[in-house]
Scaffold this motif. Structure first.
Motif, short mmCIF file in Angstrom:
data_model
loop_
_atom_site.label_atom_id
_atom_site.label_comp_id
_atom_site.label_asym_id
_atom_site.label_seq_id
_atom_site.Cartn_x
_atom_site.Cartn_y
_atom_site.Cartn_z
N MET A 89 52.17 123.99 52.55
CA MET A 89 51.75 124.51 53.83
C MET A 89 51.93 126.01 53.84
O MET A 89 52.92 126.53 53.35
N SER A 90 50.98 126.71 54.36
CA SER A 90 51.13 128.16 54.46
C SER A 90 51.68 128.52 55.84
O SER A 90 51.44 127.83 56.83
N LEU A 91 52.43 129.60 55.86
CA LEU A 91 53.10 130.04 57.07
C LEU A 91 52.91 131.54 57.18
O LEU A 91 53.09 132.27 56.20
N SER A 92 52.55 132.01 58.39
CA SER A 92 52.39 133.45 58.61
C SER A 92 52.90 133.82 59.99
O SER A 92 53.10 132.97 60.85
N THR A 93 53.12 135.14 60.16
CA THR A 93 53.54 135.66 61.46
C THR A 93 52.92 137.02 61.69
O THR A 93 52.48 137.68 60.75
N HIS A 94 52.85 137.40 62.95
CA HIS A 94 52.24 138.66 63.37
C HIS A 94 52.97 139.09 64.64
O HIS A 94 53.14 138.28 65.54
N VAL A 95 53.43 140.33 64.71
CA VAL A 95 54.17 140.80 65.88
C VAL A 95 53.39 141.94 66.54
O VAL A 95 53.00 142.90 65.87
N PRO A 113 57.27 132.01 52.54
CA PRO A 113 57.09 130.95 51.55
C PRO A 113 56.46 129.70 52.17
O PRO A 113 56.56 129.47 53.38
N ALA A 114 55.83 128.91 51.33
CA ALA A 114 55.32 127.61 51.77
C ALA A 114 56.52 126.73 52.09
O ALA A 114 57.54 126.78 51.40
N HIS A 118 48.00 124.98 58.02
CA HIS A 118 48.50 126.35 58.13
C HIS A 118 49.20 126.49 59.48
O HIS A 118 48.73 126.00 60.49
N HIS A 119 50.33 127.18 59.47
CA HIS A 119 51.08 127.44 60.70
C HIS A 119 51.24 128.95 60.87
O HIS A 119 51.76 129.62 59.99
N HIS A 120 50.76 129.45 62.00
CA HIS A 120 50.86 130.88 62.31
C HIS A 120 51.75 131.00 63.54
O HIS A 120 51.51 130.36 64.56
N GLY A 161 49.62 129.90 66.60
CA GLY A 161 48.31 130.51 66.39
C GLY A 161 47.54 129.77 65.31
O GLY A 161 47.94 128.73 64.82
N SER A 162 46.43 130.36 64.92
CA SER A 162 45.60 129.74 63.89
C SER A 162 45.47 130.64 62.69
O SER A 162 45.82 131.79 62.72
#
Length: 105
Positions: free
Chosen positions: A1-7, A46-47, A87-89, A104-105
């Motif tokens: 699974m991919s994981l991301s963030t944005h602030v 990381p995944a 994917h989890h954002h 998010g997407s």
């Protein structure tokens, strides 16, 4: 699974560049740590598999860079991954006196 963030710094209407963050699992083990880039993103999380995770954002240090006080010295976003194939954002909208997050997407 991919994981991301944005602030995003909603008080200024800009990405929150240079904000320190840390990803931990439910047991408290640190999986990643670093700072957001010029676009407010940290792209090398990381995944992870299924489970509960915590993203901790160091907001006081970020706001201190521009001489702004804040009410929340850090923000922790606890989330659960139930479908590791997706994917989890996890974005964070932050100002000196408030914050919000959503999937998010």
């Amino acid at each position: 699974m991919s994981l991301s963030t944005h602030v995003l710094d909603t008080a200024l209407g800009v990405p929150a560049a240079g904000m320190s963050l840390r990803l931990r699992d439910a047991d408290g083990a640190v999986l990643a740590e670093g700072t957001t880039n010029a676009d407010g993103r940290y792209g090398e999380l990381p995944a992870v598999g299924a489970g509960v995770f915590v993203l901790r954002f160091e907001t006081a240090a970020y706001f201190a860079l521009s001489g702004r006080p804040c009410f929340y010295p850090s923000v922790e976003v606890r989330f659960e991954v139930t479908d590791p194939a997706s994917h989890h954002h996890v974005p964070l909208l932050v100002s000196p006196f408030g914050f919000s997050s959503y999937r998010g997407s």
